[in-house]
Design an enzyme around this catalytic site. Sequence first.
Site, short mmCIF file in Angstrom:
data_model
loop_
_atom_site.label_atom_id
_atom_site.label_comp_id
_atom_site.label_asym_id
_atom_site.label_seq_id
_atom_site.Cartn_x
_atom_site.Cartn_y
_atom_site.Cartn_z
N LYS A 164 3.97 1.29 -3.84
CA LYS A 164 3.61 0.70 -4.93
C LYS A 164 4.41 0.60 -6.12
O LYS A 164 4.54 -0.23 -6.75
CB LYS A 164 2.03 0.79 -5.34
CG LYS A 164 0.99 0.75 -4.14
CD LYS A 164 -0.29 0.98 -4.52
CE LYS A 164 -1.41 0.58 -3.32
NZ LYS A 164 -2.61 0.88 -3.68
N ARG B 104 -0.50 17.76 -8.42
CA ARG B 104 0.16 19.09 -8.02
C ARG B 104 1.52 18.98 -8.81
O ARG B 104 1.76 20.20 -9.08
CB ARG B 104 0.66 19.08 -6.72
CG ARG B 104 -0.64 19.42 -5.65
CD ARG B 104 -0.17 19.88 -4.37
NE ARG B 104 -1.33 20.28 -3.54
CZ ARG B 104 -1.70 19.59 -2.42
NH1 ARG B 104 -1.42 18.26 -2.38
NH2 ARG B 104 -2.83 19.92 -1.79
N GLY C 97 -13.25 3.62 -0.22
CA GLY C 97 -12.22 2.67 -0.93
C GLY C 97 -12.42 1.54 -0.08
O GLY C 97 -11.75 0.35 -0.26
N ASP D 162 -5.52 -3.70 -7.87
CA ASP D 162 -6.44 -2.48 -7.32
C ASP D 162 -7.47 -2.25 -8.26
O ASP D 162 -8.72 -2.01 -8.10
CB ASP D 162 -5.33 -1.28 -7.16
CG ASP D 162 -4.75 -1.12 -5.89
OD1 ASP D 162 -5.15 -1.91 -4.88
OD2 ASP D 162 -3.70 -0.47 -5.65
N THR E 114 1.11 -1.25 0.11
CA THR E 114 -0.02 -0.10 0.05
C THR E 114 0.91 1.38 -0.18
O THR E 114 2.25 1.18 -0.28
CB THR E 114 -0.95 -0.21 1.11
OG1 THR E 114 -1.77 1.17 1.05
CG2 THR E 114 -0.33 -0.34 2.65
#
Length: 279
Positions: free
Chosen positions: A65, A151, A239, A101, A61
């Site tokens: 990853k 960003r 999630g 995922d 996690t």
Amino acid sequence: MSKFAVFGHPVAHSLSPRIHLAFGRQLGIGLQYEAIDAPPELFFEALEAFAAAGGAGANITLPLKESAFGLSATTTERARRAGAVNTLARLDGQWHGDNTDGAGLVRDLTGRHQLDLRGRRTLLIGAGGAARGVAPSLLDAGIADLFLVNRTPQRADALADALGEPARVHPRHIGDLRELGEFDLVVNATSAGRGGELPQLPRSLLGMRSVAVDLSYGEAAIPFMAWARAHGAYRAIDGLGMLVEQAAESFALWHGERPQTDEVYAELDARHAALVTAD
């Protein structure tokens, strides 16, 4: 008894040990599963120590990853498309990487939440390992245009290049959000909620039929879920379902049998389950 673990930083909050042990009980498979906190600079050493102690598989996690992808001797096609790994299996003395995922997210949204993803104008916020893991599967599920904002524009550009569909995938700077209009699906793949703060997200992103999804769960999802509800999202989904469904995919890779997930939701702590949807 086979040993498994989830690696992350931080990771003490993870429900993965509870989920995998529940899967094991369901299918009569004995296993050990622990959470291992590993900052990025110590991840390789921690993973090697786990392997030396008999580790057979690991979930990965945030924020590890992309590092796990680089440490894998071989990777599946879906991991290569993502450029990120969330599942490792130890075979022939090497780590083999996969990414479950995206499959977990799509299965949760289209199955448990009965959403039709086809044709949805989609915004994906973030360009790290979590975003990389779900973007290919969202495209495969038939969404329309996918806008990527981050960003750091270079990371959004790199993810768009990796996805290889310039007609459908559009990288943008997060400062451009006010100019992008309304989306059918808004997915938060950042970890900003862990600190209780989100990027400034304009109300114009959401309409009366918009669905907002946070890839985090529990307390980390609260800021985004609150923003979505306050600004009129039709549905807000955290999630937790993706976590359970991707875990089932990982479990099947390790053990050759996919568990049923409905039973596991009933075993999860009520304070997490209460955050799954806001219908």
